[in-house]
Write an enzyme that holds these catalytic residues in place. Structure first.
Site, PDB file in Angstrom:
ATOM      1  N   ARG A   1      -7.761   2.803  13.857  1.00  0.00           N
ATOM      2  CA  ARG A   1      -8.669   1.673  13.644  1.00  0.00           C
ATOM      3  C   ARG A   1      -8.655   0.732  14.842  1.00  0.00           C
ATOM      4  O   ARG A   1      -9.681   0.168  15.210  1.00  0.00           O
ATOM      5  CB  ARG A   1      -8.322   0.932  12.347  1.00  0.00           C
ATOM      6  CG  ARG A   1      -9.374  -0.057  11.931  1.00  0.00           C
ATOM      7  CD  ARG A   1      -9.152  -0.580  10.526  1.00  0.00           C
ATOM      8  NE  ARG A   1      -9.753   0.254   9.499  1.00  0.00           N
ATOM      9  CZ  ARG A   1     -11.016   0.160   9.079  1.00  0.00           C
ATOM     10  NH1 ARG A   1     -11.813  -0.758   9.599  1.00  0.00           N
ATOM     11  NH2 ARG A   1     -11.487   0.953   8.151  1.00  0.00           N
TER      12      ARG A   1
ATOM     13  N   GLU B   1     -10.983  -7.809   4.551  1.00  0.00           N
ATOM     14  CA  GLU B   1     -10.350  -7.819   5.860  1.00  0.00           C
ATOM     15  C   GLU B   1     -11.205  -8.426   6.981  1.00  0.00           C
ATOM     16  O   GLU B   1     -10.667  -9.072   7.885  1.00  0.00           O
ATOM     17  CB  GLU B   1      -9.986  -6.379   6.257  1.00  0.00           C
ATOM     18  CG  GLU B   1      -8.918  -5.771   5.375  1.00  0.00           C
ATOM     19  CD  GLU B   1      -8.779  -4.286   5.616  1.00  0.00           C
ATOM     20  OE1 GLU B   1      -7.766  -3.874   6.179  1.00  0.00           O
ATOM     21  OE2 GLU B   1      -9.711  -3.536   5.239  1.00  0.00           O
TER      22      GLU B   1
ATOM     23  N   GLU C   1       0.836  -1.205   0.000  1.00  0.00           N
ATOM     24  CA  GLU C   1       0.000   0.000   0.000  1.00  0.00           C
ATOM     25  C   GLU C   1       0.871   1.255   0.000  1.00  0.00           C
ATOM     26  O   GLU C   1       0.596   2.201  -0.715  1.00  0.00           O
ATOM     27  CB  GLU C   1      -0.922  -0.012   1.219  1.00  0.00           C
ATOM     28  CG  GLU C   1      -1.856   1.186   1.231  1.00  0.00           C
ATOM     29  CD  GLU C   1      -2.932   1.107   2.294  1.00  0.00           C
ATOM     30  OE1 GLU C   1      -3.227   0.005   2.791  1.00  0.00           O
ATOM     31  OE2 GLU C   1      -3.469   2.173   2.653  1.00  0.00           O
TER      32      GLU C   1
END
Ligand SMILES: Cc1cc2nc3c(=O)[nH]c(=O)nc-3n(C[C@H](O)[C@H](O)[C@H](O)COP(=O)(O)OP(=O)(O)OC[C@H]3O[C@@H](n4cnc5c(N)ncnc54)[C@H](O)[C@@H]3O)c2cc1C
Ligand code: FES
Ligand code: FES
Length: 1423
Positions: A955, A1336, A877
């Site tokens: 998160r 995910e 990423e």
């Protein structure tokens, strides 16, 4: 004969074509030759060290001794090109392709959805192909064994096994060959514990009776096996006849010379002996599985290599009076065959040692290694963790050595190994053969090995244990206990053996043996390899197993003994580890008796396994399945009436699967070489924190092919880079982690650039590094921006609570281990700074931006192109930009195309991984388990730069509740700044860490309340309409449904009872079960990333070229996008093509991450299609009966644009941490998993017996892809929570740099029974065609395996009188499991160091006997 000075001609065949190579460099591997010289790029490089199987090919040769053609699989990455003389190689390209015909081995893996990113696929295909060439009718066990040396990081293995099960002759049976060992039909010895169905042979639910209990097996499958081409062995390519003729002729000595190495292959023993006398330092190479590793990874150079593989005496096998003599060049595969035959032919008492050899070989590497590695190589490597040496030593095997002086025979005893990797063999001597003795009457032998992973892993501790009794007694006449992994060499426990000789085989002997062994097999706390307590405990545990095994055999043999019989609850401790057969998964219509849900327009299938019908409770049997249960697992079907050509909701095969299976799919490094192209190798820091004093490239410049060295001063733009602008393209003055890029070498070939890079000398002034979270906390080394989420009144909550519990949990990080490492090819265009970058990246936009920034050009000069990746998982990423910017600078400097694909060890070293987390918690709760108040602090190890660490921590905080309603929360998240390579995104992005700590306190809380964990979890679950701790209202909350369905479909309660029963009956094996929910928020938490674009071109022939902002990394995004476009446009999927992702087609793309790519790109595609459709509308109206092609033709001729862009952003997302308001997520994905495991309390091994998952994926766009994502994520999570462990030195050096050291789950690690269902009737209004994100969310469900292990450990500890909550950090490795199963053996070890060392005036041994005897005396009657 003297070696030919000019060098000989190498002759071999590849895919039936003859290759004559006049200029052979012995350093070249077959893999390099295939890829570079022959352009056969189907064979992949995944690791270069024999550990992943991506490079598997089939080697065929004519064996003149057996007059037979032999086929075997091999790792091309370790296979020296020089070993190919008169050999035929078959690669994936040689067996089939999409243009003519796929081979069934290619077709079946593709059609059964067994290929996601596809990078592992050619290797898996070739393992299967080789098996079929040798055995066209394999049984399931053969198939599973064939894959011991192959890894896949995407699929979770199940679909591969399922597709290939169609080749198995026992495909409809229990998973073992009908009537074979292990099958309940066989009635053979090892079915004593129930065989495949736990001893229910012929009972209800047994695979033997042909009945299917009450479930109707009528439904379809995710693939239709009737479509498969039959396997026709007669159509296989023939072995080149020329090689048959050559094989019958005497080979002549060959010599090949390269730049640095000479390879000589003699044909007679005399030649060999003469050569070894001439070159005493020459390496003898057979399999090259040691030497190849030494040369590649340890940078050792052996200028002369002698290959003895052709010498008849070194390949001979002879049965003598006393044993079997095996030539030192015999491969482990042939040793296995010889041993198997001997075991079958000879009386059992004679083959105790042979059986132990077979047991060790069962877990020795994978077939690709065993097929080429020689027994002599294993002995002579003299590794302290060799699997065979302890067996050979304990058995007193004899070695024949030969040299110019003649022959001599030595016994493999305590004198044979003289030091680490040293033996008494003289440099000019050759090991000719080894004689493994027959065992005698009254002699017993066991071998054990414990590794981090069962399959294809090197030992932590291994042993060979032998005892010979005096005639018809239980009095020890001779005993030899040999251990590996406990010293720099394989060792014999001489003192222990001496003291035990003459003693009776009874409890007292056991006690004394343990006492003596613990003194003798000692390790200092700083012993290399670590795991000191575990290794010491294992030596005792193994002896204990041996003791019980012998006791059992003695009692069976009728020997009159004074010893007690083995207690029934100890018997399972004597069983050798064996795998349960992987269950046969099928799809079923839901049983009409399904109690909870009603049929609907989304009619279900059921996916289940036949072994689910079995109901064993004994050890060594599959799942503890309640016999009354009706197994059912659900999968959505399309609504009735959906048009056949509408592929949305159907299990469309991944669009690249066939190409991936045939090796035609092009990955970054498969792009053909440009003229004048250069290869780049990075020069990275070897210090974690240091000042750079000097960089000296003078030696590097002397390496042939060297072109230049690139460093910070060559950066034309800015050397500052990174998401937070806190990184450098090249380190300048200071390095802040091992692996920090300092420069790069450019050379004409990869080999030259590697050599030159190694020759660059860097001087450092070392600074103090910070490595761990604990060190960072001590030194307050944090990245700024400490986040908090607070809700309610925590203080009051604690005051109102009945109990307060405090604790801590540490979660280790995780390496992405995508099979394709980072790769970039930069091609300068020569005009205005234009450059084309072919990159394996999830993030074309940042790649473009960072490269432009480094080059000092606007972004519009850089085109980034991504065809596909061999896996990403978050690792590509942002971290891919680290390499790309360097390669771009190098291409800019030289004006030439530059390529770099990182070696696996480099990739693991520099690219970071999942953040390790430390969670500290204080939880207040009521007596009934209801949580009132929670205070948590999360610390993550961010590494040396910010990268995405804040997002990951956000998160984690947003998931600290997992799925539980906590009225009062105070939380804090701190990112530690350390001297490790920057950690980064990894599937789940902090969510799994946040949730795992929640499950930790939840499990402790249940223990404290004395309540079943599932009750406490259920009590605390959110309900529809509840608000989370971040004040988001839960709407469409399906988790309660998932929970109930999972509880029911897994027969949780009845299995739990059976598990309790099992645990009562087994002291040293324990089972555990756990059910865990997950709620995963969908959206990027950075709001502006929730946007996507698409571009649709329709050509005049009606074909559609689709481009969107997402990248394909195996997750099936392109397939789903084609499905979306197909429905939107109303054209068949076959008309739509996606070529690649590129920044010049769709600009400013968000990274393919956060699970939202199908949601946002799907909507962008949909919107683009709508624009085209709107333009076509008048044309369609004027010709309603026309075809798509007619309308397109008319549109073109009417000057209507047939190209449109689409754009989409997720509305209303955005969250403010300070105010705790706003909506971080668009919606949530939910799921529940129930897992059952069995642990071996003595060794720490565990088996995943069964997992049931119920997952809400909305209305699935493609159930095959979604199930693939669920299975793949779950298995990756099994790795995270039970297996994968990154180890660093205190100086910040990563030890675990390849598949040899770092273990990801293999085929044998998946749950033997793995039932995945998709929740029905849960359309999601927030995403395209009512679907939900799936990439995910399922990963965290693997926590159910971790907590099932913890449950099993609780049971083991209970037997030792321990009932309190205990700390178990993640991953639950064998070491952690064994250490947590506290018993007399672990206590003994603690005493020996905690107390004995202090009492040195009494002497170590006396102290042990005093203190430890107490424990030993009590152990046996503990229960
Ligand atoms: C992926 C992988 C997994 C592995 N797993 C295991 C495992 O589970 N257990 C285990 O024990 N090992 C394991 N190994 C180590 C290795 O495979 C074995 O040691 C193997 O038996 C070596 O044989 P070889 O023929 O490949 O040796 P080579 O690499 O060809 O030679 C090894 C050494 O032995 C010397 N030698 C070879 N033959 C003779 C001879 N006749 N006389 C004198 N010297 C000789 C060579 O000079 C060299 O020093 C693994 C290796 C890899 C790469
Ligand atoms: S690349 Fe050869 S085994 Fe991994
Ligand atoms: S499909 Fe196996 S590694 Fe990706």
């Amino acid at each position: 004969m003297a070696p030919n000075k000019a060098g000989d001609e190498l002759v071999f065949f590849v895919n039936g074509k003859k290759v004559v190579e006049k200029d052979v460099d012995p350093e070249t591997t077959l893999l390099t030759y295939l890829r570079r010289k022959l352009g056969l790029c189907g064979t992949k490089l995944g690791c270069g060290e024999g550990g992943c199987g991506a490079c598997t090919v089939m080697i065929s040769k004519y064996d003149p001794f057996r007059k037979k053609i032999l086929h075997h699989s091999a790792n091309a990455c370790l296979f020296p090109i020089c070993a190919l003389h008169h050999v035929a190689v078959t690669t994936v390209e040689g067996i089939g392709n999409t243009k003519s015909r796929l081979h069934p081995a290619q077709e079946r893996i593709a059609k059964s959805h067994g290929s996601q990113c596809g990078f592992c696929t050619p290797g898996i295909v070739m393992s299967m192909y080789t098996l079929l060439r040798n055995n066209p009718e394999p049984c399931m066990e053969d198939i599973e064994d064939a894959f011991q040396g192959n890894l896949c990081r995407c699929t979770g293995y199940r679909p591969i096994l399922e597709g290939y099960r169609t080749f198995a002759k026992d495909m409809n049976g229990c998973g073992r060959a009908a009537n074979s060992t292990g099958c309940c039909r066989s009635g053979k010895e090892n079915t004593m514990n129930g065989g495949c169905c736990g001893g229910k042979a012929n009972g209800p639910g047994c695979c033997m009776n042909g009945k299917e209990d009450s479930v109707t097996m009528t439904s379809s499958s995710l693939f239709n096996s009737s479509e498969f081409q039959p396997l026709d062995p007669t159509q296989e390519p023939i072995f080149p006849p020329e090689l048959m003729t050559q094989g019958n002729k005497q080979q002549k000595q060959m010599c090949f010379k390269g730049e640095r190495v000479m390879w000589i292959q003699p044909t007679t023993l005399n030649e060999l002996v003469a050569l070894k006398s001439q070159y005493p330092n020459a390496k003898l190479v057979v399999g090259n599985t040691e030497v190849g590793i030494e040369m590649r990874l340890k940078n050792l150079l052996y200028p002369v290599i002698i290959a003895p593989a052709w010498i008849p005496e070194m390949n001979a096998v002879q049965h003598t009076e006393t044993g079997v003599t095996i030539g030192a060049a015999c491969t482990l595969k042939s040793v296995e065959e010889v041993m198997k035959k001997a075991v079958a032919d000879l009386p059992p008492y004679k083959t105790e040692i042979f059986q132990a050899v077979l047991e060790q070989l069962r877990w020795f590497a994978g077939p690709q290694i065993r097929n080429v590695a020689a027994i002599g190589g294993n002995i002579m490597t003299a590794s302290p963790i060799s699997d065979l040496n302890p067996v050979l030593m304990a058995s007193g095997s004899k070695l024949t050595l030969v040299s110019k002086e003649g022959k001599r025979t030595v016994t493999m005893d305590e004198k044979f190994f003289t030091g680490y990797r040293k033996t008494i063999v003289k440099p000019e001597e050759i090991l000719l053969s080894v004689e493994i003795p027959y065992s005698r009457k009254g002699e017993y032998f066991s071998a054990f090995k414990q590794a981090s992973r069962r399959e294809d892993d090197i030992a932590i501790v291994t042993c060979g244990l032998r005892v010979l009794f005096q005639d018809s007694t239980s009095r020890v006449k001779e005993i030899k206990l040999s251990y590996g992994g406990m010293a720099p060499t394989t060792v014999l426990a001489l003192k222990t053996c001496k003291e035990l000789t003459g003693r009776d085989w009874n409890e007292k002997l056991l006690q004394d043996a343990c006492r003596l062994l613990s003194g003798e097999m000692d390790l200092s706390p700083s012993a290399p390899g670590g795991m000191v307590d575990f290794r010491r405990t294992l030596t005792l545990s193994f002896f204990f197993k041996f003791y019980l095994t012998v006791l059992q055999k003695l009692s069976k043999s009728g020997t009159k003994t004074m010893c007690q019989p083995v207690p029934s609850n100890y018997i399972s401790a004597t069983e050798l580890f064996h795998k349960d057969p992987i269950a046969n998964a099928q799809l079923f219509q839901v049983s009409s008796s399904f109690p909870k849900t009603e049929p609907s327009s989304y009619s279900p299938f059921t996916r289940m396994s036949r072994s689910a019908f079995c109901s064993p409770i004994n050890a060594s049997s599959p799942s503890t399945q309640a016999s009354s249960s009706q197994p059912f697992v659900l999968l959505q079907e399309v609504p009735k009436g959906q048009a056949v050509e509408d592929m949305v909701g159907r299990p469309l095969v991944h669009v690249s699967a066939a190409k991936q299976a045939s090796g035609e799919a092009v990955y970054c490094d498969d792009i053909p070489h440009y003229e004048n192209e250069l290869y780049l190798t990075l020069v990275t820091s070897t210090k974690a924190h240091a000042k750079i004093l000097s960089v000296d490239t003078s030696e590097a410049q002397t390496v042939p092919g060297f072109v230049c060295f690139v460093s910070a001063k060559d950066v034309p733009g800015s050397n500052i880079t990174g998401i937070a602008n806190d990184e450098t393209v090249f380190a300048q003055d200071v390095v802040t982690c091992v692996g920090h890029i300092i420069g790069a070498v450019l050379a004409d070939t990869q080999e030259h650039s590697r050599r030159a890079a190694k020759a660059v000398k860097i001087k450092y002034e070392e600074l103090q590094p910070i490595v761990t979270i604990q060190e960072a906390i001590e030194k307050q080394s944090f990245f700024k921006d400490i986040k908090r989420i607070n809700k309610g009144d925590v203080k009051k909550g604690f005051e109102e609570s009945d109990h307060i519990l405090e604790g801590e949990m540490y979660l280790g990080g995780q390496e992405h281990f995508y099979l394709e490492t980072h790769c970039t090819l930069a091609v300068p265009k020569g005009e205005d700074g234009e450059m084309e970058l072919f990159v394996s990246t999830q993030n074309p936009m940042k790649t473009q931006e960072f490269a432009a920034n480094a080059l000092g050009v606007p972004s519009n000069r850089i085109v980034v192109r991504v065809k596909r990746m061999g896996g990403g998982f978050g690792g590509k990423e942002t971290r891919s930009t680290v390499l790309t910017s360097v390669v771009a600078v190098a291409a800019f400097k030289t004006g030439r195309a530059v390529r770099c694909m990182l070696d696996r060890d480099e990739d693991m070293l520099i690219s970071g991984g999942r953040h390790p987390f430390l969670g500290r918690y204080k939880v207040g709760f009521m007596k009934n388990g209801k949580v009132k108040s929670l205070e948590v602090s999360y610390y993550s190890n961010g590494g040396n730069s910010v990268d995405l660490s804040h997002g990951v921590m956000d998160r984690a905080l947003l998931h600290l509740d997992n799925s539980y309603n906590i009225p009062n929360v105070s939380s804090m998240g701190v990112v530690c700044k350390t001297n490790l390579p920057s950690n980064t995104a990894f599937r789940g992005f902090g969510g799994p860490q946040g949730m795992m700590i929640a499950e930790c306190w939840m499990s402790d809380l249940a223990q404290k309340c004395g309540l079943p964990p599932e009750e406490v979890r259920k009590l605390n679950l959110y309900h529809e309409g509840d608000t989370t701790h971040f004040n988001q209202k839960l709407e469409g909350f399906t988790l309660q449904r998932c929970w109930d369905e999972c509880l029911s479909s897994s027969s949780y309660h009845s299995r739990k009872k059976l598990i309790e029963e099992f645990n009562k009956q087994n002291r040293w094996k324990k089972r555990g079960i756990s059910i865990i929910p997950t709620k995963f928020g969908i959206s990027f938490t950075v709001p502006f990333l929730n946007q996507a674009g698409a571009l649709v071109h329709v050509y005049t022939d009606g074909s559609v070229l689709l481009t969107h902002g997402g990248t394909e990394m195996g997750q099936g995004l392109h397939t789903k996008m084609i499905q979306v476009a197909s429905r939107a446009l109303g054209v068949p999927t076959s008309k739509i093509y996606i070529s690649e992702t590129s920044t010049n087609t769709v600009p400013n793309t968000s990274p393919t991450a956060a699970s939202v790519s199908a949601d946002i790109n799907g909507m962008a595609v949909y919107n683009a299609c709508q624009t085209i459709l709107k333009r076509l509308e008048p044309i369609k109206q004027s010709n309603p009966k026309g075809s798509w092609e007619d309308w397109i033709k008319t549109a073109y001729e009417s000057c209507v644009s047939l190209s449109a862009t689409g754009f989409y952003r997720i509305p209303e997302v955005g969250y403010n941490f300070e105010k705790n308001e706003g909506k971080p997520f668009s919606y949530f994905s939910y799921g529940v998993a129930c897992s059952e495991v069995e642990i071996d309390c003595l060794t720490g091994d565990h088996k995943n017996i069964r997992t049931d998952i119920v997952m809400d994926v909305g209305t699935s766009l493609n159930p095959a892809i979604d199930i693939g994502q669920i299975e793949g994520a779950f298995v990756q999570g099994i790795g995270l929570f039970t297996m994968e462990e990154l180890r660093y030195s205190p100086e910040g050096n990563l030890y675990t740099r390849g598949p040899g050291m770092y273990k990801i789950p293999a085929f044998g690690d998946i749950p033997a029974e793995f039932n995945v269902s998709l929740l029905r009737d849960c359309p999601n209004s927030k995403a395209v065609y009512s679907s939900k994100a799936v990439g995910e969310p399922p990963l965290f469900l693997s926590a159910s395996v971790f907590y099932a292990i913890k449950d099993a450990i609780y049971s083991a500890r209970k037997d030792s009188g321990l009932t309190e909550a205990f700390r178990l950090d993640s991953p639950a490795t064998p070491e952690r499991i064994r250490n947590a199963c506290v018993d007399i053996f672990t206590k003994m070890r603690i005493l020996s160091f905690a107390e004995c060392e202090r009492m040195d005036t009494f002497g170590y041994r006396e102290c042990l006997s005093e203190k430890c005897a107490g424990y030993v005396m009590t152990w046996y009657h503990l229960d």
